[in-house]
Motif scaffolding. Structure first.
Motif, mmCIF file in Angstrom:
data_model
loop_
_atom_site.group_PDB
_atom_site.id
_atom_site.type_symbol
_atom_site.label_atom_id
_atom_site.label_comp_id
_atom_site.label_asym_id
_atom_site.label_seq_id
_atom_site.Cartn_x
_atom_site.Cartn_y
_atom_site.Cartn_z
ATOM 1 N N TYR A 1 0.871 -1.175 0.000
ATOM 2 C CA TYR A 1 0.000 0.000 0.000
ATOM 3 C C TYR A 1 0.907 1.224 0.000
ATOM 4 O O TYR A 1 1.756 1.365 0.876
ATOM 5 C CB TYR A 1 -0.878 0.029 1.243
ATOM 6 C CG TYR A 1 -1.776 -1.180 1.395
ATOM 7 C CD1 TYR A 1 -3.054 -1.182 0.853
ATOM 8 C CD2 TYR A 1 -1.350 -2.317 2.073
ATOM 9 C CE1 TYR A 1 -3.879 -2.287 0.988
ATOM 10 C CE2 TYR A 1 -2.168 -3.425 2.213
ATOM 11 C CZ TYR A 1 -3.427 -3.404 1.666
ATOM 12 O OH TYR A 1 -4.233 -4.503 1.799
ATOM 13 N N MET B 1 -8.804 -5.090 0.415
ATOM 14 C CA MET B 1 -9.540 -4.340 1.438
ATOM 15 C C MET B 1 -9.432 -5.012 2.793
ATOM 16 O O MET B 1 -9.117 -4.385 3.791
ATOM 17 C CB MET B 1 -11.016 -4.208 1.041
ATOM 18 C CG MET B 1 -11.881 -3.424 2.036
ATOM 19 S SD MET B 1 -12.522 -4.330 3.480
ATOM 20 C CE MET B 1 -13.513 -5.582 2.746
ATOM 21 N N ALA C 1 -6.096 -4.638 4.482
ATOM 22 C CA ALA C 1 -5.888 -3.278 4.974
ATOM 23 C C ALA C 1 -6.648 -3.037 6.279
ATOM 24 O O ALA C 1 -6.089 -2.507 7.242
ATOM 25 C CB ALA C 1 -6.319 -2.265 3.914
ATOM 26 N N ILE D 1 -7.994 3.056 3.961
ATOM 27 C CA ILE D 1 -8.978 2.075 3.500
ATOM 28 C C ILE D 1 -10.024 1.964 4.597
ATOM 29 O O ILE D 1 -9.700 1.631 5.740
ATOM 30 C CB ILE D 1 -8.355 0.688 3.240
ATOM 31 C CG1 ILE D 1 -7.312 0.749 2.134
ATOM 32 C CG2 ILE D 1 -9.431 -0.345 2.927
ATOM 33 C CD1 ILE D 1 -7.845 0.910 0.731
ATOM 34 N N GLY E 1 -13.580 0.514 4.044
ATOM 35 C CA GLY E 1 -14.307 -0.745 3.907
ATOM 36 C C GLY E 1 -15.623 -0.766 4.668
ATOM 37 O O GLY E 1 -15.945 -1.750 5.327
ATOM 38 N N THR F 1 -15.513 2.678 -0.403
ATOM 39 C CA THR F 1 -14.556 3.213 0.563
ATOM 40 C C THR F 1 -13.293 2.356 0.671
ATOM 41 O O THR F 1 -12.522 2.489 1.619
ATOM 42 C CB THR F 1 -15.187 3.390 1.961
ATOM 43 O OG1 THR F 1 -15.625 2.116 2.445
ATOM 44 C CG2 THR F 1 -16.336 4.381 1.925
ATOM 45 N N CYS F 2 -13.091 1.500 -0.326
ATOM 46 C CA CYS F 2 -11.844 0.731 -0.422
ATOM 47 C C CYS F 2 -11.214 0.957 -1.794
ATOM 48 O O CYS F 2 -10.464 0.132 -2.291
ATOM 49 C CB CYS F 2 -12.083 -0.750 -0.149
ATOM 50 S SG CYS F 2 -13.187 -1.552 -1.335
ATOM 51 N N VAL G 1 -8.827 1.931 -4.618
ATOM 52 C CA VAL G 1 -7.374 1.977 -4.761
ATOM 53 C C VAL G 1 -7.027 2.196 -6.232
ATOM 54 O O VAL G 1 -7.847 1.969 -7.114
ATOM 55 C CB VAL G 1 -6.683 0.676 -4.262
ATOM 56 C CG1 VAL G 1 -6.890 0.480 -2.777
ATOM 57 C CG2 VAL G 1 -7.156 -0.546 -5.040
ATOM 58 N N GLY H 1 -10.829 -2.380 -3.598
ATOM 59 C CA GLY H 1 -9.958 -3.346 -2.940
ATOM 60 C C GLY H 1 -10.676 -4.607 -2.499
ATOM 61 O O GLY H 1 -10.073 -5.680 -2.438
ATOM 62 N N CYS H 2 -11.976 -4.502 -2.227
ATOM 63 C CA CYS H 2 -12.733 -5.684 -1.797
ATOM 64 C C CYS H 2 -12.901 -6.697 -2.914
ATOM 65 O O CYS H 2 -13.178 -7.873 -2.657
ATOM 66 C CB CYS H 2 -14.094 -5.279 -1.229
ATOM 67 S SG CYS H 2 -15.227 -4.531 -2.431
ATOM 68 N N LEU I 1 -2.959 4.513 -2.572
ATOM 69 C CA LEU I 1 -4.173 4.907 -1.852
ATOM 70 C C LEU I 1 -4.577 6.315 -2.255
ATOM 71 O O LEU I 1 -3.721 7.198 -2.377
ATOM 72 C CB LEU I 1 -3.925 4.841 -0.347
ATOM 73 C CG LEU I 1 -3.531 3.465 0.178
ATOM 74 C CD1 LEU I 1 -3.172 3.550 1.655
ATOM 75 C CD2 LEU I 1 -4.643 2.465 -0.047
ATOM 76 N N GLN J 1 -11.319 8.748 1.069
ATOM 77 C CA GLN J 1 -12.292 7.694 0.741
ATOM 78 C C GLN J 1 -13.723 8.164 0.918
ATOM 79 O O GLN J 1 -14.636 7.595 0.337
ATOM 80 C CB GLN J 1 -12.061 6.448 1.610
ATOM 81 C CG GLN J 1 -10.791 5.712 1.295
ATOM 82 C CD GLN J 1 -10.839 4.941 -0.017
ATOM 83 O OE1 GLN J 1 -11.804 4.962 -0.772
ATOM 84 N NE2 GLN J 1 -9.766 4.255 -0.321
#
Length: 110
Positions: free
Chosen positions: A6, A25, A28, A36, A38, A48-49, A51, A87-88, A103, A107
Motif C-alpha cells: 500500500y 480491502m 488493509a 482504507i 471498507g 470506501t476501499c 485503490v 480493494g474488496c 491509496l 475515501q
C-alpha cells in the motif's frame, strides 16, 4: 505467501503478507492501513476501499463486474479509468501473488 504493498499519498509504503484468498480491502482493515475504510465489509456497495492499481499488475486482475463498475462512479477521490478498482474485489492468490496499490487522498467526502 502473497503480499500487498500500500503506497500512501505521502509516499510511505506498507507491505503486508496475506494468505491466499484475502482481499486488498480485508488485509488493509485487519492490519490498520490508514486510507482504507471498507464500510460495507466487502460487498462492493460503498466505494470506501478504492485503490489505484499500479500498471504492471492490471493484467493479472480478474475482470471488473457491473457492481464494481457502478460503485467506482461514486468514489470520493477522482476515478482513474484504467487503474481504479475496489480493494474488496481484488483477491490475492495464484494469479495475483503480489500487488502494489496507491491509496487515494480520501475515501469519503468531508
Amino acid at each position: 505467501m502473497p503480499s500487498i504493498t500500500y503506497v500512501h499519498p505521502n509516499g510511505d509504503e506498507q507491505v503486508i503478507e496475506v494468505v491466499p484468498g484475502t482481499s486488498v480491502m480485508r488485509a488493509a482493515v485487519t492490519n490498520g492501513v490508514d486510507g482504507i475504510v471498507g464500510e460495507c465489509g466487502g460487498q462492493a456497495m460503498c466505494a470506501t476501499c478504492h485503490v489505484y492499481v499500479r500498471d504492471e499488475f492490471l493484467a493479472a486482475l480478474a475482470p471488473m463486474n457491473d457492481d464494481e463498475e457502478e460503485m467506482l462512479e461514486e468514489t470520493a477521490a477522482p476515478r482513474d479509468e484504467e487503474r481504479s478498482r475496489l480493494g474488496c474485489q481484488l483477491k490475492m492468490g495464484s494469479r495475483l501473488e503480489s500487488i502494489v496499490v496507491d491509496l487515494p487522498s480520501m475515501q469519503v467526502e468531508e
